[in-house]
Design a protein around this motif. Structure first.
Motif, mmCIF file in Angstrom:
data_model
loop_
_atom_site.group_PDB
_atom_site.id
_atom_site.type_symbol
_atom_site.label_atom_id
_atom_site.label_comp_id
_atom_site.label_asym_id
_atom_site.label_seq_id
_atom_site.Cartn_x
_atom_site.Cartn_y
_atom_site.Cartn_z
ATOM 1 N N LEU A 162 0.814 -1.208 0.000
ATOM 2 C CA LEU A 162 0.000 0.000 0.000
ATOM 3 C C LEU A 162 0.849 1.261 0.000
ATOM 4 N N GLY A 163 2.131 1.121 0.385
ATOM 5 C CA GLY A 163 3.044 2.245 0.338
ATOM 6 C C GLY A 163 3.662 2.469 -1.033
ATOM 7 N N GLY A 164 3.285 1.612 -1.998
ATOM 8 C CA GLY A 164 3.760 1.795 -3.366
ATOM 9 C C GLY A 164 4.705 0.734 -3.863
ATOM 10 N N GLY A 165 4.995 -0.275 -3.046
ATOM 11 C CA GLY A 165 5.948 -1.297 -3.437
ATOM 12 C C GLY A 165 5.367 -2.381 -4.325
ATOM 13 N N CYS A 166 6.280 -3.199 -4.842
ATOM 14 C CA CYS A 166 5.919 -4.398 -5.613
ATOM 15 C C CYS A 166 6.512 -5.575 -4.853
ATOM 16 N N VAL A 167 5.650 -6.391 -4.253
ATOM 17 C CA VAL A 167 6.068 -7.404 -3.288
ATOM 18 C C VAL A 167 5.714 -8.801 -3.784
ATOM 19 N N LEU A 168 6.682 -9.705 -3.678
ATOM 20 C CA LEU A 168 6.496 -11.100 -4.069
ATOM 21 C C LEU A 168 6.452 -11.968 -2.817
ATOM 22 N N VAL A 169 5.431 -12.824 -2.724
ATOM 23 C CA VAL A 169 5.304 -13.774 -1.618
ATOM 24 C C VAL A 169 5.190 -15.174 -2.204
#
Length: 214
Positions: free
Chosen positions: A151-158
């Protein structure tokens, strides 16, 4: 919206040796099969072709998920990306079922009982965790550690597991507990979510199956 902002990508690990042998895994730690390695590499290639570049990556403490993540990052040319591992993302604990062959478990405990243990929200396998219990340990970690990055603008992989991801989908996809029995996530399947900072919500944007060698 840029594919590299406000984005969460969930991936189930590639086929494991227990998947191949139809064994309940839970907290067991089997390796990927050759097919699982192909699936993981294919998932990474798919994400690369779609233009993804990740700011952060999270996985469980089990090697089938860690190896899948490493292969995805290698295909993306991001092997140097710092990886955060946490037990909150581990597969659900199958207790006494872990290591049992699924057909043998059905013969021993009954088809309906095994189906209930595997798929329902609140049934607890002997000595193990229900999906509700998995959700209870995973969601706080997701809410406080992963979601703010997205939500802060990142691109996150889980990269995680079938049931740990199903427990996330309960809230992300707003699924009623009684409906979760019909939700399945394939090995190396990719689920993409977009975050809306204004409403603090995440919404499914794409589901991408990853065939071995694809």
């Amino acid at each position: 919206m840029d594919s590299n902002t406000h984005t969460l990508v969930l991936v189930r690990h590639g086929q494991s040796e227990d998947n191949e042998r139809e064994l309940f895994s839970g907290l067991r730690d089997p390796a990927l099969t050759p097919r699982g390695v192909e699936e993981a590499g294919s998932a990474g290639t798919t994400l690369r072709n779609l233009g993804y570049r990740f700011d952060a990556a999270f996985t469980s403490r089990l090697r089938r998920a860690q190896h899948t993540l490493a292969l995805i990052l290698e295909a993306l040319g991001q092997s140097d990306l710092p990886v955060h591992t946490d037990a909150a993302l581990n597969e659900r604990d199958y207790g006494a079922l872990a290591g049992l062959n699924k057909p043998d478990a059905r013969a021993r405990f009954g088809v309906e009982q095994v189906r209930t243990w595997r798929k329902s929200y609140d049934a607890v396998p002997p000595g193990g965790e229900s999906l509700a219990m998995t959700e209870a340990r995973l969601w706080p970690f997701f809410e406080h550690t992963i979601a703010p990055r997205v939500l802060g603008g990142g691109c996150v992989l889980v990269v995680a597991h079938g049931n740990s991801l199903r427990s996330l989908l309960l809230r992300l996809d707003r699924i009623e507990p009684r409906q979760i029995e019909d939700v399945n996530i394939g090995t190396a399947e990719i689920l993409v979510y977009r975050g809306d900072p204004a409403t603090r919500t995440l919404t499914r944007a794409a589901t991408i199956a990853t065939p071995a060698g694809g």
